[in-house]
Design a protein around this motif. Structure first.
Motif, PDB file in Angstrom:
ATOM      1  N   GLU A 123       7.319   1.420 -12.133  1.00 32.88           N
ATOM      2  CA  GLU A 123       6.893   0.689 -10.948  1.00 32.88           C
ATOM      3  C   GLU A 123       5.387   0.842 -10.741  1.00 32.88           C
ATOM      4  O   GLU A 123       4.818   1.906 -10.980  1.00 32.88           O
ATOM      5  CB  GLU A 123       7.624   1.213  -9.718  1.00 32.88           C
ATOM      6  CG  GLU A 123       9.091   0.867  -9.673  1.00 32.88           C
ATOM      7  CD  GLU A 123       9.731   1.378  -8.401  1.00 32.88           C
ATOM      8  OE1 GLU A 123       9.665   0.680  -7.379  1.00 32.88           O
ATOM      9  OE2 GLU A 123      10.282   2.485  -8.440  1.00 32.88           O
ATOM     10  N   SER A 124       4.756  -0.215 -10.295  1.00 35.32           N
ATOM     11  CA  SER A 124       3.333  -0.158 -10.009  1.00 35.32           C
ATOM     12  C   SER A 124       3.108   0.562  -8.678  1.00 35.32           C
ATOM     13  O   SER A 124       4.027   0.668  -7.852  1.00 35.32           O
ATOM     14  CB  SER A 124       2.766  -1.569  -9.930  1.00 35.32           C
ATOM     15  OG  SER A 124       3.267  -2.236  -8.779  1.00 35.32           O
ATOM     16  N   PRO A 125       1.898   1.065  -8.444  1.00 33.07           N
ATOM     17  CA  PRO A 125       1.615   1.666  -7.142  1.00 33.07           C
ATOM     18  C   PRO A 125       1.903   0.725  -5.980  1.00 33.07           C
ATOM     19  O   PRO A 125       2.363   1.161  -4.917  1.00 33.07           O
ATOM     20  CB  PRO A 125       0.128   2.002  -7.245  1.00 33.07           C
ATOM     21  CG  PRO A 125      -0.118   2.217  -8.704  1.00 33.07           C
ATOM     22  CD  PRO A 125       0.783   1.216  -9.391  1.00 33.07           C
ATOM     23  N   GLU A 126       1.658  -0.573  -6.186  1.00 33.26           N
ATOM     24  CA  GLU A 126       1.925  -1.538  -5.119  1.00 33.26           C
ATOM     25  C   GLU A 126       3.424  -1.637  -4.829  1.00 33.26           C
ATOM     26  O   GLU A 126       3.844  -1.766  -3.671  1.00 33.26           O
ATOM     27  CB  GLU A 126       1.374  -2.911  -5.502  1.00 33.26           C
ATOM     28  CG  GLU A 126      -0.150  -3.008  -5.475  1.00 33.26           C
ATOM     29  CD  GLU A 126      -0.816  -2.288  -6.646  1.00 33.26           C
ATOM     30  OE1 GLU A 126      -0.114  -2.030  -7.655  1.00 33.26           O
ATOM     31  OE2 GLU A 126      -2.006  -1.983  -6.552  1.00 33.26           O
ATOM     32  N   GLN A 127       4.257  -1.568  -5.884  1.00 26.77           N
ATOM     33  CA  GLN A 127       5.705  -1.598  -5.675  1.00 26.77           C
ATOM     34  C   GLN A 127       6.189  -0.338  -4.957  1.00 26.77           C
ATOM     35  O   GLN A 127       7.062  -0.403  -4.088  1.00 26.77           O
ATOM     36  CB  GLN A 127       6.416  -1.746  -7.023  1.00 26.77           C
ATOM     37  CG  GLN A 127       6.239  -3.105  -7.671  1.00 26.77           C
ATOM     38  CD  GLN A 127       6.792  -3.137  -9.088  1.00 26.77           C
ATOM     39  OE1 GLN A 127       6.521  -2.255  -9.898  1.00 26.77           O
ATOM     40  NE2 GLN A 127       7.583  -4.154  -9.385  1.00 26.77           N
TER      41      GLN A 127
ATOM     42  N   ALA B  46       4.414   1.456  -2.883  1.00 32.52           N
ATOM     43  CA  ALA B  46       3.981   1.325  -1.496  1.00 32.52           C
ATOM     44  C   ALA B  46       4.876   0.367  -0.720  1.00 32.52           C
ATOM     45  O   ALA B  46       5.200   0.612   0.444  1.00 32.52           O
ATOM     46  CB  ALA B  46       2.523   0.856  -1.456  1.00 32.52           C
ATOM     47  N   ALA B  47       5.297  -0.720  -1.361  1.00 31.54           N
ATOM     48  CA  ALA B  47       6.167  -1.688  -0.680  1.00 31.54           C
ATOM     49  C   ALA B  47       7.518  -1.057  -0.342  1.00 31.54           C
ATOM     50  O   ALA B  47       8.066  -1.287   0.744  1.00 31.54           O
ATOM     51  CB  ALA B  47       6.361  -2.921  -1.560  1.00 31.54           C
TER      52      ALA B  47
ATOM     53  N   ALA C 203      -2.834   2.343  -2.724  1.00 29.72           N
ATOM     54  CA  ALA C 203      -1.894   1.256  -2.449  1.00 29.72           C
ATOM     55  C   ALA C 203      -1.183   1.466  -1.114  1.00 29.72           C
ATOM     56  O   ALA C 203      -0.996   0.514  -0.345  1.00 29.72           O
ATOM     57  CB  ALA C 203      -0.877   1.147  -3.589  1.00 29.72           C
TER      58      ALA C 203
ATOM     59  N   ARG D 296      -3.476   0.671   1.735  1.00 30.70           N
ATOM     60  CA  ARG D 296      -3.665  -0.771   1.909  1.00 30.70           C
ATOM     61  C   ARG D 296      -2.487  -1.399   2.642  1.00 30.70           C
ATOM     62  O   ARG D 296      -2.672  -2.283   3.482  1.00 30.70           O
ATOM     63  CB  ARG D 296      -3.860  -1.445   0.538  1.00 30.70           C
ATOM     64  CG  ARG D 296      -5.235  -1.258  -0.076  1.00 30.70           C
ATOM     65  CD  ARG D 296      -5.447  -2.205  -1.247  1.00 30.70           C
ATOM     66  NE  ARG D 296      -4.545  -1.903  -2.353  1.00 30.70           N
ATOM     67  CZ  ARG D 296      -4.837  -1.088  -3.370  1.00 30.70           C
ATOM     68  NH1 ARG D 296      -6.009  -0.482  -3.409  1.00 30.70           N
ATOM     69  NH2 ARG D 296      -3.963  -0.885  -4.340  1.00 30.70           N
ATOM     70  N   GLN D 297      -1.283  -0.954   2.338  1.00 30.90           N
ATOM     71  CA  GLN D 297      -0.090  -1.591   2.909  1.00 30.90           C
ATOM     72  C   GLN D 297       0.351  -0.980   4.230  1.00 30.90           C
ATOM     73  O   GLN D 297       0.897  -1.670   5.085  1.00 30.90           O
ATOM     74  CB  GLN D 297       1.068  -1.524   1.901  1.00 30.90           C
ATOM     75  CG  GLN D 297       0.852  -2.368   0.663  1.00 30.90           C
ATOM     76  CD  GLN D 297       2.157  -2.693  -0.047  1.00 30.90           C
ATOM     77  OE1 GLN D 297       3.175  -2.929   0.578  1.00 30.90           O
ATOM     78  NE2 GLN D 297       2.113  -2.730  -1.378  1.00 30.90           N
TER      79      GLN D 297
END
Length: 224
Positions: A26-30, A32-33, A115, A118-119
């Motif tokens: 998983e990416s850092p953005e995933q 974080a989501a 990430a 940001r979120q």
């Protein structure tokens, strides 16, 4: 002479079987989501096996050198040894003296920090972390990852360093639904390379006894 009987025609050549590609981590953005949606996240293969092996070797090397100490409860002058609560051993990592393997982990966790900020706008800043060794039978009873009267720890992150971990080995991280309910949200096995991240002030959790040595790096992103 009559012709020799012929056997069945040869089978056509088989196409070489290709391994199905593994799911990318998983990416850092995933991550974080997922944290924004449910407050906790389990990420397999957060770091590659080679890095897990290097970190595991470092932990065992320092363990053999006697560098670990019994983990306590509380902080500073309030710290005390309470074996009825926890029986693991820890070694704090110094950000100014990280090994190459530790620096690689720090960089991956830094991407998660950015990430999440940001979120979720948590204002995460520095990371504090330690190696943790749970000898067979060791445990950490139900607790929150924040000290009494201090709310700086915002995001807990645990990277497991186990080798060939099986369900029969025990040692799961038991996550509860929230800070008050006794309902279990999940039992997460300490599989090598797996990262568990969760909001520190929100989830009660405990480490169940294992039947073999259990290794991890446990850390917390703090706010100012």
């Amino acid at each position: 002479m009559p012709p020799s009987p012929q056997g069945p025609p040869p089978a056509p050549p088989q196409e070489p079987q290709q391994e199905s590609p593994q799911e990318p981590p998983e990416s850092p953005e995933q991550i974080a989501a997922t944290l924004a949606e449910q407050g906790w996240c389990v990420t397999d293969a957060f770091v590659p096996p080679l890095l897990v092996g290097q970190l595991r070797h470092e932990a065992r090397e320092r363990w053999d050198a006697g560098a670990f100490r019994r983990a306590g409860v509380g902080r500073g002058a309030d710290r005390e040894l309470r074996p009825e609560v926890r029986t693991d051993r820890i070694l704090w990592l110094e950000p100014a003296a990280l090994s190459g393997a530790q620096q690689c982990l720090w960089e991956r966790l830094e991407a998660v920090r950015l990430a999440v900020n940001r979120q979720m706008f948590l204002g995460l800043q520095e990371l504090e972390a330690h190696f943790a060794v749970y000898p067979a039978g060791a445990y950490y009873r139900k607790h929150l990852d924040q000290f009494h009267g201090m709310g700086r720890r915002q995001l807990s992150c645990v990277l497991y360093l186990g080798e060939d971990w099986q369900a029969a080995d025990g040692g799961a991280l038991r996550m509860y639904v929230d800070t008050t309910d006794a309902v279990v949200a999940a039992d997460v096995l300490p599989v090598g390379g797996r990262l568990v991240s969760f909001l520190s002030a929100r989830f009660l959790h405990e480490v169940l006894p294992a039947r073999r040595e259990r290794l991890s790096i446990t850390g917390w992103f703090r706010s100012r």
